[in-house]
Design an enzyme around this catalytic site. Sequence first.
Site, PDB file in Angstrom:
ATOM      1  N   ASP A  37       0.841  -1.190   0.000  1.00 24.80           N
ATOM      2  CA  ASP A  37       0.000   0.000   0.000  1.00 24.80           C
ATOM      3  C   ASP A  37       0.881   1.246   0.000  1.00 24.80           C
ATOM      4  O   ASP A  37       1.842   1.322   0.760  1.00 24.80           O
ATOM      5  CB  ASP A  37      -0.923   0.017   1.225  1.00 24.80           C
ATOM      6  N   ASP A  72       4.700   1.524  -5.731  1.00 25.38           N
ATOM      7  CA  ASP A  72       3.610   1.998  -6.576  1.00 25.38           C
ATOM      8  C   ASP A  72       3.334   0.935  -7.630  1.00 25.38           C
ATOM      9  O   ASP A  72       4.162   0.699  -8.515  1.00 25.38           O
ATOM     10  CB  ASP A  72       4.017   3.316  -7.235  1.00 25.38           C
ATOM     11  N   ASN A  99      -5.793  -5.205  -5.956  1.00 28.70           N
ATOM     12  CA  ASN A  99      -6.901  -4.488  -5.335  1.00 28.70           C
ATOM     13  C   ASN A  99      -6.678  -2.976  -5.272  1.00 28.70           C
ATOM     14  O   ASN A  99      -7.614  -2.233  -5.011  1.00 28.70           O
ATOM     15  CB  ASN A  99      -7.130  -5.040  -3.924  1.00 28.70           C
ATOM     16  N   TYR A 170     -13.318   5.686 -13.622  1.00 28.34           N
ATOM     17  CA  TYR A 170     -13.293   4.505 -12.759  1.00 28.34           C
ATOM     18  C   TYR A 170     -14.004   3.321 -13.418  1.00 28.34           C
ATOM     19  O   TYR A 170     -13.503   2.190 -13.436  1.00 28.34           O
ATOM     20  CB  TYR A 170     -13.953   4.865 -11.425  1.00 28.34           C
ATOM     21  N   LYS A 174     -12.460  -0.280 -14.510  1.00 26.12           N
ATOM     22  CA  LYS A 174     -12.949  -1.524 -13.917  1.00 26.12           C
ATOM     23  C   LYS A 174     -13.498  -2.481 -14.975  1.00 26.12           C
ATOM     24  O   LYS A 174     -13.380  -3.704 -14.839  1.00 26.12           O
ATOM     25  CB  LYS A 174     -14.015  -1.217 -12.862  1.00 26.12           C
ATOM     26  N   THR A 204     -18.369   2.080   2.923  1.00 24.89           N
ATOM     27  CA  THR A 204     -17.343   2.948   3.485  1.00 24.89           C
ATOM     28  C   THR A 204     -15.991   2.482   2.976  1.00 24.89           C
ATOM     29  O   THR A 204     -15.846   1.400   2.410  1.00 24.89           O
ATOM     30  CB  THR A 204     -17.320   2.890   5.025  1.00 24.89           C
TER      31      THR A 204
END
Length: 205
Positions: A37, A72, A99, A170, A174, A204
């Site tokens: 991450d 990255d 992910n 986005y 996807k 969330t």
Amino acid sequence: MQICEGRVCVVTGAGRGIGRGHAIELARQGARVVVNDLGADVDGEGTSSGPAEEVVEEIHGFGGEAVANGEDVSDFEGAHRLINCALDTFGGLDVLVNNAGILRDRMLVNMSIEEWDAVVRVHLRGTFAPTRWAAGYWRDRSKAGDVNDARIINTSSSSGIYGNIGQTNYGAAKAGIAAFTIIAAKELARYGVTVNALAPGARTR
């Protein structure tokens, strides 16, 4: 014996949200996990080692094995270093969970080229690049006579399947991941690698 006992897993975007859930549950099931991450904000700005390290600390807390990684994934060589992190730290790789992602929602008529490129880069190139290096590793093993039982799990979205207002960038990325998954599955089956995609929903982060 747990269902992932002895498996080595790389999870990108694993510092928060769904990726964090993947990493922790894989570790609970016996996997050794590379927690990748950047620690960026939702829009991809900034970096912090904190989120990945916190997940690793949580995994260590229940006796699991994990290492933090801040590469990255949309950087081709950074993705190579990520895969090598698993190989160097745990001696192999069995599972790659792609992910990592960001959001820069904007109506199409107001979207800048930077908002388009940033989202497509992280989601689509950030899925391609780690997969490319992992697939090369598994292909080399197969050619050397080793048997793979490997998995790639990509993160798509209902925004890419059904569409969502304000998310042309986005959703396009996807949808691209869904198509990428189908083709990669056909290409990599000969090397003992399955490739699948999830389209999870969350209220969330």
